[in-house]
Design an enzyme around this catalytic site. Structure first.
Site, PDB file in Angstrom:
ATOM      1  N   GLY A  74       0.815  -1.214   0.000  1.00 40.98           N
ATOM      2  CA  GLY A  74       0.000   0.000   0.000  1.00 40.98           C
ATOM      3  C   GLY A  74       0.848   1.262   0.000  1.00 40.98           C
ATOM      4  O   GLY A  74       2.082   1.215   0.096  1.00 40.98           O
ATOM      5  N   ASP A  75       0.184   2.402  -0.184  1.00 43.32           N
ATOM      6  CA  ASP A  75       0.814   3.726  -0.146  1.00 43.32           C
ATOM      7  C   ASP A  75       1.901   3.905  -1.193  1.00 43.32           C
ATOM      8  O   ASP A  75       2.877   4.641  -0.996  1.00 43.32           O
ATOM      9  CB  ASP A  75       1.407   4.007   1.255  1.00 43.32           C
ATOM     10  CG  ASP A  75       0.340   3.958   2.329  1.00 43.32           C
ATOM     11  OD1 ASP A  75      -0.808   4.306   2.022  1.00 43.32           O
ATOM     12  OD2 ASP A  75       0.662   3.572   3.467  1.00 43.32           O
ATOM     13  N   GLU A  76       1.740   3.260  -2.321  1.00 43.00           N
ATOM     14  CA  GLU A  76       2.752   3.349  -3.382  1.00 43.00           C
ATOM     15  C   GLU A  76       2.691   4.685  -4.115  1.00 43.00           C
ATOM     16  O   GLU A  76       3.647   5.060  -4.799  1.00 43.00           O
ATOM     17  CB  GLU A  76       2.555   2.206  -4.398  1.00 43.00           C
ATOM     18  CG  GLU A  76       2.765   0.797  -3.842  1.00 43.00           C
ATOM     19  CD  GLU A  76       1.490   0.193  -3.281  1.00 43.00           C
ATOM     20  OE1 GLU A  76       0.486   0.930  -3.147  1.00 43.00           O
ATOM     21  OE2 GLU A  76       1.499  -1.007  -2.972  1.00 43.00           O
TER      22      GLU A  76
ATOM     23  N   LYS B   7      -0.698   5.580  -5.519  1.00 40.26           N
ATOM     24  CA  LYS B   7      -1.777   5.288  -6.486  1.00 40.26           C
ATOM     25  C   LYS B   7      -2.600   6.549  -6.802  1.00 40.26           C
ATOM     26  O   LYS B   7      -2.894   6.828  -7.957  1.00 40.26           O
ATOM     27  CB  LYS B   7      -2.703   4.193  -5.913  1.00 40.26           C
ATOM     28  CG  LYS B   7      -1.989   2.863  -5.671  1.00 40.26           C
ATOM     29  CD  LYS B   7      -2.887   1.848  -5.005  1.00 40.26           C
ATOM     30  CE  LYS B   7      -3.212   2.138  -3.562  1.00 40.26           C
ATOM     31  NZ  LYS B   7      -2.084   2.046  -2.631  1.00 40.26           N
TER      32      LYS B   7
ATOM     33  N   LYS C 270      -1.885   9.712  -6.693  1.00 37.52           N
ATOM     34  CA  LYS C 270      -1.184  10.674  -7.543  1.00 37.52           C
ATOM     35  C   LYS C 270      -1.280  10.262  -9.023  1.00 37.52           C
ATOM     36  O   LYS C 270      -1.597  11.083  -9.889  1.00 37.52           O
ATOM     37  CB  LYS C 270       0.297  10.785  -7.117  1.00 37.52           C
ATOM     38  CG  LYS C 270       1.090  11.542  -8.156  1.00 37.52           C
ATOM     39  CD  LYS C 270       2.551  11.730  -7.932  1.00 37.52           C
ATOM     40  CE  LYS C 270       3.158  12.144  -9.282  1.00 37.52           C
ATOM     41  NZ  LYS C 270       4.465  12.743  -9.201  1.00 37.52           N
TER      42      LYS C 270
ATOM     43  N   GLY D 175      -5.824   5.877   1.969  1.00 31.51           N
ATOM     44  CA  GLY D 175      -5.552   7.314   2.022  1.00 31.51           C
ATOM     45  C   GLY D 175      -4.733   7.624   0.786  1.00 31.51           C
ATOM     46  O   GLY D 175      -3.565   7.249   0.712  1.00 31.51           O
ATOM     47  N   HIS D 176      -5.357   8.221  -0.204  1.00 30.45           N
ATOM     48  CA  HIS D 176      -4.689   8.471  -1.494  1.00 30.45           C
ATOM     49  C   HIS D 176      -4.401   9.966  -1.624  1.00 30.45           C
ATOM     50  O   HIS D 176      -5.324  10.775  -1.671  1.00 30.45           O
ATOM     51  CB  HIS D 176      -5.565   7.965  -2.644  1.00 30.45           C
ATOM     52  CG  HIS D 176      -5.738   6.471  -2.627  1.00 30.45           C
ATOM     53  ND1 HIS D 176      -6.474   5.780  -3.550  1.00 30.45           N
ATOM     54  CD2 HIS D 176      -5.240   5.533  -1.792  1.00 30.45           C
ATOM     55  CE1 HIS D 176      -6.428   4.487  -3.274  1.00 30.45           C
ATOM     56  NE2 HIS D 176      -5.692   4.307  -2.209  1.00 30.45           N
ATOM     57  N   THR D 177      -3.118  10.294  -1.702  1.00 31.75           N
ATOM     58  CA  THR D 177      -2.709  11.704  -1.676  1.00 31.75           C
ATOM     59  C   THR D 177      -2.480  12.247  -3.083  1.00 31.75           C
ATOM     60  O   THR D 177      -1.823  11.598  -3.904  1.00 31.75           O
ATOM     61  CB  THR D 177      -1.392  11.843  -0.874  1.00 31.75           C
ATOM     62  OG1 THR D 177      -1.513  11.075   0.313  1.00 31.75           O
ATOM     63  CG2 THR D 177      -1.099  13.289  -0.536  1.00 31.75           C
TER      64      THR D 177
ATOM     65  N   GLN E  57      -5.040  -0.152  -1.144  1.00 34.72           N
ATOM     66  CA  GLN E  57      -4.068  -1.041  -0.481  1.00 34.72           C
ATOM     67  C   GLN E  57      -3.044  -1.545  -1.518  1.00 34.72           C
ATOM     68  O   GLN E  57      -2.750  -0.816  -2.445  1.00 34.72           O
ATOM     69  CB  GLN E  57      -4.767  -2.204   0.241  1.00 34.72           C
ATOM     70  CG  GLN E  57      -5.573  -1.781   1.467  1.00 34.72           C
ATOM     71  CD  GLN E  57      -6.921  -1.168   1.148  1.00 34.72           C
ATOM     72  OE1 GLN E  57      -7.733  -1.779   0.503  1.00 34.72           O
ATOM     73  NE2 GLN E  57      -7.159   0.042   1.587  1.00 34.72           N
TER      74      GLN E  57
HETATM   75  P1  GDP Z   1      -1.504   5.797  -2.124  1.00 36.43           P
HETATM   76  O1  GDP Z   1      -2.251   5.313  -0.928  1.00 36.43           O
HETATM   77  O2  GDP Z   1      -0.960   4.683  -2.943  1.00 36.43           O
HETATM   78  O3  GDP Z   1      -2.296   6.769  -2.964  1.00 36.43           O
HETATM   79  O4  GDP Z   1      -0.234   6.596  -1.562  1.00 36.43           O
HETATM   80  P2  GDP Z   1      -0.223   7.620  -0.326  1.00 36.43           P
HETATM   81  O5  GDP Z   1      -0.871   8.881  -0.727  1.00 36.43           O
HETATM   82  O6  GDP Z   1      -0.739   6.973   0.915  1.00 36.43           O
HETATM   83  O7  GDP Z   1       1.330   7.772  -0.091  1.00 36.43           O
HETATM   84  C1  GDP Z   1       2.186   8.241  -1.073  1.00 36.43           C
HETATM   85  C2  GDP Z   1       2.909   9.491  -0.512  1.00 36.43           C
HETATM   86  O8  GDP Z   1       4.012   9.773  -1.309  1.00 36.43           O
HETATM   87  C3  GDP Z   1       2.039  10.726  -0.538  1.00 36.43           C
HETATM   88  O9  GDP Z   1       2.404  11.554   0.541  1.00 36.43           O
HETATM   89  C4  GDP Z   1       2.416  11.382  -1.864  1.00 36.43           C
HETATM   90  O10 GDP Z   1       2.213  12.785  -1.870  1.00 36.43           O
HETATM   91  C5  GDP Z   1       3.872  11.060  -1.924  1.00 36.43           C
HETATM   92  N1  GDP Z   1       4.446  10.877  -3.270  1.00 36.43           N
HETATM   93  C6  GDP Z   1       3.882  10.321  -4.368  1.00 36.43           C
HETATM   94  N2  GDP Z   1       4.788  10.227  -5.367  1.00 36.43           N
HETATM   95  C7  GDP Z   1       5.940  10.740  -4.886  1.00 36.43           C
HETATM   96  C8  GDP Z   1       7.254  10.892  -5.428  1.00 36.43           C
HETATM   97  O11 GDP Z   1       7.548  10.520  -6.558  1.00 36.43           O
HETATM   98  N3  GDP Z   1       8.203  11.450  -4.618  1.00 36.43           N
HETATM   99  C9  GDP Z   1       7.934  11.854  -3.344  1.00 36.43           C
HETATM  100  N4  GDP Z   1       8.906  12.391  -2.630  1.00 36.43           N
HETATM  101  N5  GDP Z   1       6.708  11.726  -2.807  1.00 36.43           N
HETATM  102  C10 GDP Z   1       5.731  11.157  -3.561  1.00 36.43           C
HETATM  103  P1  IMO Z   2      -3.822   2.705   0.602  1.00 37.16           P
HETATM  104  O1  IMO Z   2      -4.977   2.514  -0.331  1.00 37.16           O
HETATM  105  C1  IMO Z   2      -1.214   0.951   3.623  1.00 37.16           C
HETATM  106  C2  IMO Z   2      -3.039  -2.019   6.299  1.00 37.16           C
HETATM  107  C3  IMO Z   2      -3.205  -1.672   7.767  1.00 37.16           C
HETATM  108  C4  IMO Z   2      -3.089  -3.046   8.382  1.00 37.16           C
HETATM  109  C5  IMO Z   2      -3.801  -3.927   7.361  1.00 37.16           C
HETATM  110  C6  IMO Z   2      -5.254  -4.227   7.695  1.00 37.16           C
HETATM  111  O2  IMO Z   2      -3.694   4.086   1.120  1.00 37.16           O
HETATM  112  O3  IMO Z   2      -2.565   2.164   0.018  1.00 37.16           O
HETATM  113  P2  IMO Z   2      -7.488  -2.788   7.620  1.00 37.16           P
HETATM  114  O4  IMO Z   2      -7.855  -1.510   8.292  1.00 37.16           O
HETATM  115  O5  IMO Z   2      -7.569  -2.730   6.137  1.00 37.16           O
HETATM  116  O6  IMO Z   2      -8.217  -3.971   8.165  1.00 37.16           O
HETATM  117  O7  IMO Z   2      -5.929  -3.020   8.004  1.00 37.16           O
HETATM  118  O8  IMO Z   2      -3.733  -3.250   6.135  1.00 37.16           O
HETATM  119  N1  IMO Z   2      -3.643  -1.045   5.352  1.00 37.16           N
HETATM  120  C7  IMO Z   2      -2.943  -0.207   4.591  1.00 37.16           C
HETATM  121  N2  IMO Z   2      -1.604   0.034   4.538  1.00 37.16           N
HETATM  122  N3  IMO Z   2      -2.053   1.569   2.772  1.00 37.16           N
HETATM  123  C8  IMO Z   2      -3.383   1.319   2.799  1.00 37.16           C
HETATM  124  O9  IMO Z   2      -4.229   1.830   1.884  1.00 37.16           O
HETATM  125  C9  IMO Z   2      -3.882   0.427   3.770  1.00 37.16           C
HETATM  126  N4  IMO Z   2      -5.118  -0.019   4.074  1.00 37.16           N
HETATM  127  C10 IMO Z   2      -4.954  -0.930   5.044  1.00 37.16           C
HETATM  128  O10 IMO Z   2      -2.192  -0.806   8.201  1.00 37.16           O
HETATM  129  O11 IMO Z   2      -1.745  -3.443   8.415  1.00 37.16           O
HETATM  130 MG    MG Z   3      -2.225   5.508   1.172  1.00 34.97          MG
END
Ligand code: GDP
Ligand code: IMO
Ligand code: MG
Length: 459
Positions: A49-51, A53, A55, A77-79, A258
């Site tokens: 997760g948090d790759e 997506k 963006k 949480g998609h930023t 995720q």
């Molecule tokens: P998502 O859940 O896959 O949409 O990712 P998140 O929003 O949870 O986490 C990605 C974080 O990395 C966010 O704070 C973005 O603003 C930040 N981000 C995205 N792409 C880049 C990048 O290429 N470089 C840096 N430094 N930050 C990035």
């Molecule tokens: P995005 O879409 C990162 C993790 C939680 C926990 C496990 C199970 O922003 O990438 P849950 O509340 O789903 O039952 O929690 O999954 N988790 C994530 N980790 N990014 C997420 O979403 C996540 N959604 C759930 O931290 O380990």
């Molecule tokens: Mg996220």
């Protein structure tokens, strides 16, 4: 023969093929008429997760007619960042900022009305009224206040082996869905209070059995206000809607939440979420058939992070891990928790590419590693002294030791780069190495959080 030369004929009369393919018929020439069929592309996370997506969905949205979420809920949480503004989306698709595109919350999503209201109202206050362009599946399940309590109670009962969930009631809501006890968006207009009371009574009995004390009186008020707010939106039979778009030759981008390593079947079970985060989840979470999936964009960070409990073979506890966390601002967008950081894990990544049938890779946060003299990539695991090159069943049960390959770092600020022509030699070597290992081209490289800091590769 190139696709451009294929004649187009009326739909259903002839074989349909994907827009993306160069096609040869069995005789090696293009004499048989073929028709292009619109397909749904999927963008999903390949790690934990948090790759990034959100963006990239935002960046790609102009190329599509509709953006859909197909699983997960407010655990996401998609930023997105653009024009100096930052937005974090939880249940609302990341396609809402690019013109009047259609956005859909699919049947596979679980929705918390109170959190949805807060999210949509904040967007409306910043000038993004969604009521006319966000549609919600009648079949999406509702997260109830007692689902959140059950989430907390389940975690407490697990003690030291807790999953570290986001506490949003995700697991209990999907549990009710699968055990055929869930409440759906479509129920809102049909004997809803009665259905709610029945479901809540079931949860009360479960929580009593767990000796877990709670009071949801206040939360319930917000929740019902959320239900009223939801009624401003159009509830749809999303499977018909989505297939109708494809029939009308509209293009769809499906937004994963995720990541593959959190998939309930293929992730690091039991330290996973409760939905299918993989490509197949787009089919079941929207009601589209597998042959209507087009490109599968697999997104990953140039390194690796994880939030919550569970195995993480390449996790770093040293200065490098700290630098990744600080430079990458690795704190959860939803919970604010510090994300665990480590080197890229190519064993897990290759597994994710296989499970999802990834056709194009997207590498994020390249800029975060731009001060390192050397970079490590995990190319195999060692378990009980034996080296393996695949993601094993025993991922949670055995001690996994990563086997690394070392590459030169690029030590160049990449944040202002706008074309692949500017990439340093060492960075190109890193890309080549990953592409060779994973067998899929890296088509997009991100060098910062802003929409503009995105480089499309043509080579
Ligand atoms: P998502 O859940 O896959 O949409 O990712 P998140 O929003 O949870 O986490 C990605 C974080 O990395 C966010 O704070 C973005 O603003 C930040 N981000 C995205 N792409 C880049 C990048 O290429 N470089 C840096 N430094 N930050 C990035
Ligand atoms: P995005 O879409 C990162 C993790 C939680 C926990 C496990 C199970 O922003 O990438 P849950 O509340 O789903 O039952 O929690 O999954 N988790 C994530 N980790 N990014 C997420 O979403 C996540 N959604 C759930 O931290 O380990
Ligand atoms: Mg996220």
């Amino acid at each position: 023969m190139e696709i451009e030369n294929v004649q187009l004929f009326k739909k259903n009369k002839y074989i349909c093929i994907s827009k993306q393919l160069n096609f040869f018929n069995s005789e090696g020439n293009g004499s048989v008429p073929f028709i292009m069929m619109a397909k749904a592309d999927v963008l999903l996370g390949l790690q934990w997760g948090d790759e990034g997506k959100g963006k990239v969905i935002d960046v790609l949205t102009p190329d599509y007619d509709a953006v859909t979420r197909f699983q997960g809920g407010p655990n996401a949480g998609h930023t997105l960042e653009f024009d100096g503004q930052k937005y974090v989306l939880r249940s609302i698709p990341s396609g809402i900022f690019q013109g009047d595109k259609v956005n859909i919350i699919g049947n596979g999503v679980v929705l918390d009305p109170a959190l949805f209201k807060a999210e949509a109202e904040a967007l409306a206050a910043s000038g993004h009224d969604l009521t006319k362009r966000l549609y919600i599946s009648k079949k999406a399940h509702l997260i109830m206040p007692t689902h959140r309590v059950l989430d907390a109670a389940n975690e407490a009962a697990k003690g030291d082996s807790k999953v570290g969930t986001t506490g949003k009631g995700i697991g209990p809501t999907y549990t009710d869905k699968v055990s055929r006890n869930g409440l759906r968006v479509g129920d809102i207009n049909n004997n809803f209070e009665e259905k709610y009371a029945k479901a809540k009574a079931r949860h009360d009995a479960m929580l009593k059995g767990m000796n877990f004390s709670y009071d949801v009186t206040e939360v319930e008020k917000e929740w019902f206000a959320g239900i009223e707010y939801l009624k401003k939106f159009t509830f749809i039979d999303s499977e018909h809607f989505v297939n109708g778009l494809l029939d009308d030759d509209k293009s769809i981008l499906c937004e994963g939440a995720q990541g593959t390593m959190l998939d309930v079947d293929f992730g690091s079970y039991p330290f996973v979420t409760s939905s299918n985060t993989i490509c197949a989840g787009a089919c079941s979470g929207l009601g589209i058939s597998p042959n209507k999936i087009g490109d599968v964009f697999g997104i990953f960070k140039a390194y690796c992070t994880r939030v919550g409990g569970g195995p993480f073979p390449t996790e770093l506890f040293d200065k490098v891990g700290e630098t990744l966390c600080e430079k990458g601002h690795e704190f959860g967008a939803v919970t604010g928790r510090r994300r665990r950081c480590g080197w890229i894990d190519l064993v897990a990544l290759k597994y994710a590419v296989m499970i999802n049938g990834v056709t194009k890779l997207i590498m994020m946060k390249s800029d975060v590693m731009d001060t390192f003299p050397t970079i490590k990539a995990c190319v195999a695991y060692k378990i009980d002294g034996e080296e393996i090159d695949y993601f094993p069943y025993e991922i949670c049960d055995k001690k996994i030791e990563p086997v690394y390959t070392e590459l030169d770092g690029w030590q160049t600020d990449m944040t202002k780069m706008s074309s692949e022509d500017e990439f340093p030699e060492e960075f190109n070597a890193y890309l080549d190495f990953l592409e060779d290992f994973l067998g899929v081209p890296i088509k997009i490289v991100s060098v910062g959080p802003d929409r503009q800091q995105t480089i499309i590769r043509y080579q």
